[in-house]
Design an enzyme around this catalytic site. Structure first.
Site, PDB file in Angstrom:
ATOM      1  N   ILE A  14       0.849  -1.200   0.000  1.00  0.00           N
ATOM      2  CA  ILE A  14       0.000   0.000   0.000  1.00  0.00           C
ATOM      3  C   ILE A  14       0.884   1.249   0.000  1.00  0.00           C
ATOM      4  CG2 ILE A  14      -1.949   1.169   1.115  1.00  0.00           C
ATOM      5  CD1 ILE A  14      -2.573  -1.537   2.497  1.00  0.00           C
ATOM      6  N   SER A  72      -7.665  -1.049  10.272  1.00  0.00           N
ATOM      7  CA  SER A  72      -8.247  -2.170   9.528  1.00  0.00           C
ATOM      8  C   SER A  72      -9.673  -2.413   9.960  1.00  0.00           C
ATOM      9  CB  SER A  72      -7.403  -3.412   9.816  1.00  0.00           C
ATOM     10  OG  SER A  72      -8.082  -4.566   9.376  1.00  0.00           O
ATOM     11  N   TYR A  78      -2.443  -9.388  15.945  1.00  0.00           N
ATOM     12  CA  TYR A  78      -2.399  -8.397  14.858  1.00  0.00           C
ATOM     13  C   TYR A  78      -3.589  -7.436  14.978  1.00  0.00           C
ATOM     14  CZ  TYR A  78      -3.875  -6.485  10.405  1.00  0.00           C
ATOM     15  OH  TYR A  78      -4.351  -5.634   9.449  1.00  0.00           O
ATOM     16  N   ASN A 136      -3.276 -14.396   1.762  1.00  0.00           N
ATOM     17  CA  ASN A 136      -4.440 -13.634   1.299  1.00  0.00           C
ATOM     18  C   ASN A 136      -4.958 -14.176  -0.028  1.00  0.00           C
ATOM     19  OD1 ASN A 136      -2.622 -11.167   2.793  1.00  0.00           O
ATOM     20  ND2 ASN A 136      -4.719 -11.469   3.422  1.00  0.00           N
ATOM     21  N   LYS A 195      -4.018  -3.110  16.013  1.00  0.00           N
ATOM     22  CA  LYS A 195      -4.772  -2.042  15.338  1.00  0.00           C
ATOM     23  C   LYS A 195      -5.711  -1.342  16.323  1.00  0.00           C
ATOM     24  CE  LYS A 195      -2.922  -2.657  11.322  1.00  0.00           C
ATOM     25  NZ  LYS A 195      -1.850  -1.737  10.922  1.00  0.00           N
ATOM     26  N   ASN A 204       9.757  -6.485   4.948  1.00  0.00           N
ATOM     27  CA  ASN A 204       8.744  -7.207   4.167  1.00  0.00           C
ATOM     28  C   ASN A 204       8.537  -6.512   2.824  1.00  0.00           C
ATOM     29  OD1 ASN A 204       6.731  -9.055   3.550  1.00  0.00           O
ATOM     30  ND2 ASN A 204       5.132  -7.908   4.607  1.00  0.00           N
ATOM     31  N   ASP A 211      11.883   2.817   5.381  1.00  0.00           N
ATOM     32  CA  ASP A 211      11.468   1.408   5.361  1.00  0.00           C
ATOM     33  C   ASP A 211      12.676   0.581   5.779  1.00  0.00           C
ATOM     34  OD1 ASP A 211       8.968  -0.090   3.399  1.00  0.00           O
ATOM     35  OD2 ASP A 211      10.442  -1.244   4.557  1.00  0.00           O
ATOM     36  N   ASN A 265       7.005  -4.598  17.760  1.00  0.00           N
ATOM     37  CA  ASN A 265       7.248  -3.889  16.500  1.00  0.00           C
ATOM     38  C   ASN A 265       6.183  -2.822  16.231  1.00  0.00           C
ATOM     39  OD1 ASN A 265       8.751  -3.741  13.858  1.00  0.00           O
ATOM     40  ND2 ASN A 265       6.675  -4.143  13.123  1.00  0.00           N
TER      41      ASN A 265
HETATM   42  C1  UD1 Z   1      -7.899 -10.230   7.184  1.00  0.00           C
HETATM   43  C2  UD1 Z   1      -8.423  -9.010   7.911  1.00  0.00           C
HETATM   44  C3  UD1 Z   1      -7.741  -7.783   7.406  1.00  0.00           C
HETATM   45  C4  UD1 Z   1      -6.253  -7.947   7.453  1.00  0.00           C
HETATM   46  C5  UD1 Z   1      -5.846  -9.156   6.644  1.00  0.00           C
HETATM   47  C6  UD1 Z   1      -4.349  -9.365   6.758  1.00  0.00           C
HETATM   48  C7  UD1 Z   1     -10.756  -9.217   8.592  1.00  0.00           C
HETATM   49  C8  UD1 Z   1     -12.183  -9.010   8.226  1.00  0.00           C
HETATM   50  N1  UD1 Z   1      -9.865  -8.854   7.691  1.00  0.00           N
HETATM   51  O1  UD1 Z   1      -8.400 -10.173   5.898  1.00  0.00           O
HETATM   52  O2  UD1 Z   1      -8.103  -6.698   8.201  1.00  0.00           O
HETATM   53  O3  UD1 Z   1      -5.627  -6.806   6.964  1.00  0.00           O
HETATM   54  O4  UD1 Z   1      -6.504 -10.306   7.174  1.00  0.00           O
HETATM   55  O5  UD1 Z   1      -3.950 -10.575   6.227  1.00  0.00           O
HETATM   56  O6  UD1 Z   1     -10.441  -9.664   9.666  1.00  0.00           O
HETATM   57  N2  UD1 Z   1      -9.548 -17.216   1.306  1.00  0.00           N
HETATM   58  C9  UD1 Z   1      -9.705 -18.451   0.691  1.00  0.00           C
HETATM   59  N3  UD1 Z   1      -8.595 -19.115   0.288  1.00  0.00           N
HETATM   60  C10 UD1 Z   1      -7.325 -18.635   0.474  1.00  0.00           C
HETATM   61  C11 UD1 Z   1      -7.171 -17.372   1.102  1.00  0.00           C
HETATM   62  C12 UD1 Z   1      -8.308 -16.691   1.507  1.00  0.00           C
HETATM   63  O7  UD1 Z   1     -10.828 -18.916   0.514  1.00  0.00           O
HETATM   64  O8  UD1 Z   1      -6.359 -19.306   0.098  1.00  0.00           O
HETATM   65  C13 UD1 Z   1     -10.745 -16.482   1.730  1.00  0.00           C
HETATM   66  C14 UD1 Z   1     -10.808 -16.213   3.223  1.00  0.00           C
HETATM   67  O9  UD1 Z   1     -11.395 -17.265   3.906  1.00  0.00           O
HETATM   68  C15 UD1 Z   1     -11.622 -14.937   3.248  1.00  0.00           C
HETATM   69  C16 UD1 Z   1     -11.278 -14.239   1.934  1.00  0.00           C
HETATM   70  O10 UD1 Z   1     -10.708 -15.233   1.108  1.00  0.00           O
HETATM   71  O11 UD1 Z   1     -12.972 -15.243   3.231  1.00  0.00           O
HETATM   72  C17 UD1 Z   1     -10.278 -13.122   2.112  1.00  0.00           C
HETATM   73  O12 UD1 Z   1      -9.173 -13.597   2.850  1.00  0.00           O
HETATM   74  P1  UD1 Z   1      -7.836 -12.776   3.016  1.00  0.00           P
HETATM   75  O13 UD1 Z   1      -7.390 -12.263   1.708  1.00  0.00           O
HETATM   76  O14 UD1 Z   1      -6.888 -13.618   3.798  1.00  0.00           O
HETATM   77  O15 UD1 Z   1      -8.264 -11.515   3.875  1.00  0.00           O
HETATM   78  P2  UD1 Z   1      -9.098 -11.433   5.243  1.00  0.00           P
HETATM   79  O16 UD1 Z   1      -8.897 -12.627   6.074  1.00  0.00           O
HETATM   80  O17 UD1 Z   1     -10.485 -11.024   4.921  1.00  0.00           O
END
Ligand code: UD1
Length: 342
Positions: free
Chosen positions: A14, A126, A151, A201, A155, A37, A33, A102
């Site tokens: 970001i 967040s 984490y 993610n 926040k 990461n 920085d 940190n």
């Molecule tokens: C979460 C936090 C966010 C944080 C982030 C950091 C919440 C609502 N959000 O995001 O604030 O900044 O973590 O990592 O708490 N998924 C799959 N398969 C995968 C990966 C993800 O199905 O391999 C799904 C997850 O179950 C979720 C969605 O994709 O439903 C998004 O997941 P992800 O991208 O990890 O973000 P959050 O967990 O929503």
């Protein structure tokens, strides 16, 4: 004279996009920085986009003496955007002290360094602070719920530190931006997300699967109480998110706020399910994705999306880019990474 804005974590996902948008808006971004990461080559990439190489300082903001000495030298910085922090939910559960140390030491050192100078300060918060909200879309007035991870707790507590600091020290103007799910990459495909190791993610996992770095994506659950059973999130394009930081700086410069601490949701105002995200990826890129349905992931909330009314009315900021653009740009970046070593 152009205004200088300090961007901590400015070579991150970001942060790098925000450096570009600050420059485009007429500011001089200065980056700190420690590259814990991120990759120094992102500086070259930023330079390719804006034809300007921002000043860059490599040190750890947890080093109090260095942070204070640096700020003391930089008399003409008018704003700080503080991204530098650890952000992996799972890792924070394994190493809570590492996260607290940190994320808090760096924040406190920065705030102390500015205790007696006027400064505009933007903090990366967040939507995780809301947990599973009772009412959707969730607005800034919703109750902050007990954090699910260290984490998330960093926040929440950071927001409290900022609110109390703003109350005690009127030289500060502070805005916390509660991000929903940032995804996508710059339209030039020169900067984007650079996950270390296996991405946790969703979107980087999708693009890495599509390019062949991962065998298949696992959808974490399809039995939630949502229309298609998969989790719903408010995905926001990282360029829109970057522009929200510029809007926050401008808001503080305008001195229109009646309070020197404000909080804004930064999302699109609509939710998309995991299966909808996969469909958008396939439809907008023409690439079929190998995926399977797996178990629910511990700690996931079923659904969350943000009420974007306050940011639209008060910050004058609205997300413009849709899910297809998010997917296409993330895909172009993944293809760029395949052909360019980082
Ligand atoms: C979460 C936090 C966010 C944080 C982030 C950091 C919440 C609502 N959000 O995001 O604030 O900044 O973590 O990592 O708490 N998924 C799959 N398969 C995968 C990966 C993800 O199905 O391999 C799904 C997850 O179950 C979720 C969605 O994709 O439903 C998004 O997941 P992800 O991208 O990890 O973000 P959050 O967990 O929503």
């Amino acid at each position: 004279m152009l205004k200088k804005i300090l961007v901590t974590g400015g070579t991150g996902f970001i942060g790098s996009h925000t450096v570009v948008e600050l420059y485009n808006a007429g500011y001089i971004p200065i980056i700190i920085d420690n590259l814990s990461n991120s990759n120094i080559k992102i500086l070259d990439q930023i330079e390719k986009i804006i034809a300007y190489r921002p000043q860059f300082y490599n040190f750890d903001l947890c080093d109090e003496a260095k942070t204070k000495a640096f700020i003391a030298q930089q008399q003409d910085i008018e704003g700080i955007i503080h991204f530098a922090a650890y952000k992996a939910v799972g890792e924070s559960v394994e190493k809570p002290l590492h996260y607290y140390k940190n994320n808090f030491f760096s924040l406190i050192n920065l705030l102390e360094a500015y205790k007696n100078k006027p400064v505009n300060f933007v903090f990366s918060s967040s939507c995780t602070v809301y947990g599973q909200p009772e009412v959707l879309p969730v607005s800034e007035n919703a109750k902050v719920q007990k954090a699910e991870s260290p984490y998330g707790n960093t926040k929440q507590v950071a927001e409290e530190i900022l609110s109390e600091t703003a109350q005690a020290h009127k030289n500060y103007n502070i805005v916390s931006l509660r991000y929903f799910n940032p995804v996508g990459a710059h339209a030039t495909a020169l900067i984007g997300e650079l996950p270390i190791g296996v991405p946790q993610n969703l979107v980087p996992f999708i693009t890495q699967t599509a390019i062949g770095k991962r065998e298949k994506l696992t959808v974490h659950g399809n039995t939630y109480h949502t229309p298609d059973g998969s989790c719903i999130r408010d995905y926001i394009h990282v360029v829109d998110l970057a522009k929200a930081h510029v809007a926050a700086i401008k808001r503080m410069e305008s001195k229109q706020a009646t309070c020197n601490y404000e909080v804004f949701n930064i999302g699109t105002g609509t939710g998309s399910s995991v299966l909808e995200v996969i469909a958008a990826f396939e439809n907008s890129t023409g690439v079929k994705l190998n995926y399977t349905i797996g178990d629910k992931r511990a700690g996931d909330v079923a659904q969350i999306w943000g009420d974007a009314t306050k940011s639209s009315e008060i910050l004058g900021w609205t997300a413009e880019l849709g899910l297809n653009t998010m997917m296409q740009s993330a895909w172009e970046w993944e293809k760029y990474l395949k052909n360019n070593a980082f």
